[in-house]
Design a protein around this motif. Structure first.
Motif, PDB file in Angstrom:
ATOM      1  N   ALA A  51      -8.071  -4.007  17.262  1.00 13.47           N
ATOM      2  CA  ALA A  51      -7.226  -3.572  16.155  1.00 13.47           C
ATOM      3  C   ALA A  51      -5.853  -3.179  16.683  1.00 13.47           C
ATOM      4  O   ALA A  51      -5.728  -2.608  17.763  1.00 13.47           O
ATOM      5  N   ARG A  55      -2.551  -1.667   8.991  1.00 13.29           N
ATOM      6  CA  ARG A  55      -3.518  -1.837   7.907  1.00 13.29           C
ATOM      7  C   ARG A  55      -3.155  -3.076   7.094  1.00 13.29           C
ATOM      8  O   ARG A  55      -2.009  -3.240   6.704  1.00 13.29           O
ATOM      9  N   LEU A  68     -12.569  -3.643  11.201  1.00 13.54           N
ATOM     10  CA  LEU A  68     -11.473  -2.875  11.809  1.00 13.54           C
ATOM     11  C   LEU A  68     -11.991  -1.633  12.511  1.00 13.54           C
ATOM     12  O   LEU A  68     -11.494  -1.258  13.575  1.00 13.54           O
ATOM     13  N   CYS A  71     -13.245  -2.451  15.970  1.00 13.01           N
ATOM     14  CA  CYS A  71     -12.298  -3.053  16.903  1.00 13.01           C
ATOM     15  C   CYS A  71     -11.277  -2.056  17.446  1.00 13.01           C
ATOM     16  O   CYS A  71     -10.165  -2.448  17.811  1.00 13.01           O
ATOM     17  N   LEU A  98      -7.761 -11.147   9.503  1.00 12.50           N
ATOM     18  CA  LEU A  98      -7.166  -9.932  10.059  1.00 12.50           C
ATOM     19  C   LEU A  98      -6.132 -10.248  11.135  1.00 12.50           C
ATOM     20  O   LEU A  98      -5.134  -9.541  11.268  1.00 12.50           O
ATOM     21  N   ALA A 103      -3.394  -7.292  11.714  1.00 12.24           N
ATOM     22  CA  ALA A 103      -4.239  -6.115  11.909  1.00 12.24           C
ATOM     23  C   ALA A 103      -5.095  -6.205  13.169  1.00 12.24           C
ATOM     24  O   ALA A 103      -5.582  -5.188  13.660  1.00 12.24           O
ATOM     25  N   LEU A 104      -5.269  -7.406  13.703  1.00 13.71           N
ATOM     26  CA  LEU A 104      -6.049  -7.611  14.930  1.00 13.71           C
ATOM     27  C   LEU A 104      -5.283  -8.525  15.874  1.00 13.71           C
ATOM     28  O   LEU A 104      -4.490  -9.355  15.443  1.00 13.71           O
TER      29      LEU A 104
END
Length: 136
Positions: A51, A55, A68, A71, A98, A103-104
Motif C-alpha cells: 500500500a 486512498r 489494502l 498490504c 488498486l 493505492a498500491l
C-alpha cells in the motif's frame, strides 16, 4: 417425522463474506470483480504488493478495504488471495485496480539470471557426500 432444514446464516463481522450453510458463499467471486477476469496489469503469484497510503477515490467495497489492510508491508499476491479467500484471478483484478489508482505498488520478483550455470565446487560436494555416508 420432523425435517430440519439448514438455517441460512451470515458469518459475523462486516468484513466476513456472506455464507449460506447450504449454498456456500453468497457473493460469487466474479461479482467482486464486476465480471472481469483479466487484470489490467501482469501479476504472478509471487509479485509483491504494498500500500502507498493513498486512498482510492472510486473503488469501494469491503474486498478493496481488506486488500489494502493486508498490504501495509510487502506481501505476495498468493498471500493476499489466501487471506481474502478469493481465487487468484479475482484477487489480481482487485490488485490491478488498486495499482491503477495509485493505492498500491507492485514489484515482480527478481528473475534468476539466464546466464551460464555456476561452476560446481567438487570438493564441497564430496564433503557433503562423505558426511551423508557417515550418517547412514
Amino acid at each position: 417425522m420432523t425435517v430440519v432444514l439448514p438455517r441460512r446464516q451470515r458469518s459475523p463481522g462486516p468484513d466476513a463474506p456472506w455464507v449460506d450453510d447450504v449454498a456456500g458463499r453468497l457473493v460469487r467471486p466474479y461479482t467482486v470483480s464486476r465480471g472481469r477476469t483479466r487484470p489490467t496489469a501482469h501479476f504472478d503469484l509471487m509479485t509483491m504488493v504494498r500500500a502507498t497510503g493513498r486512498r482510492p477515490a472510486g473503488l469501494q467495497g469491503p474486498e478493496y478495504d481488506r486488500v489494502l489492510g493486508l498490504c501495509g508491508r510487502p506481501v505476495p499476491v498468493a498471500e493476499v488471495a489466501a487471506h481474502v479467500r478469493l481465487p487468484a484471478v479475482v484477487t489480481k483484478v482487485l490488485l490491478a485496480d488498486l495499482v491503477d489508482c495509485g493505492a498500491l505498488t507492485a514489484r515482480t520478483p527478481s528473475a534468476v539470471s539466464a546466464g551460464p550455470a555456476p561452476r560446481t565446487d567438487r570438493a564441497l560436494l564430496e564433503a557433503v557426500l562423505h558426511g551423508l555416508r557417515q550418517r547412514l
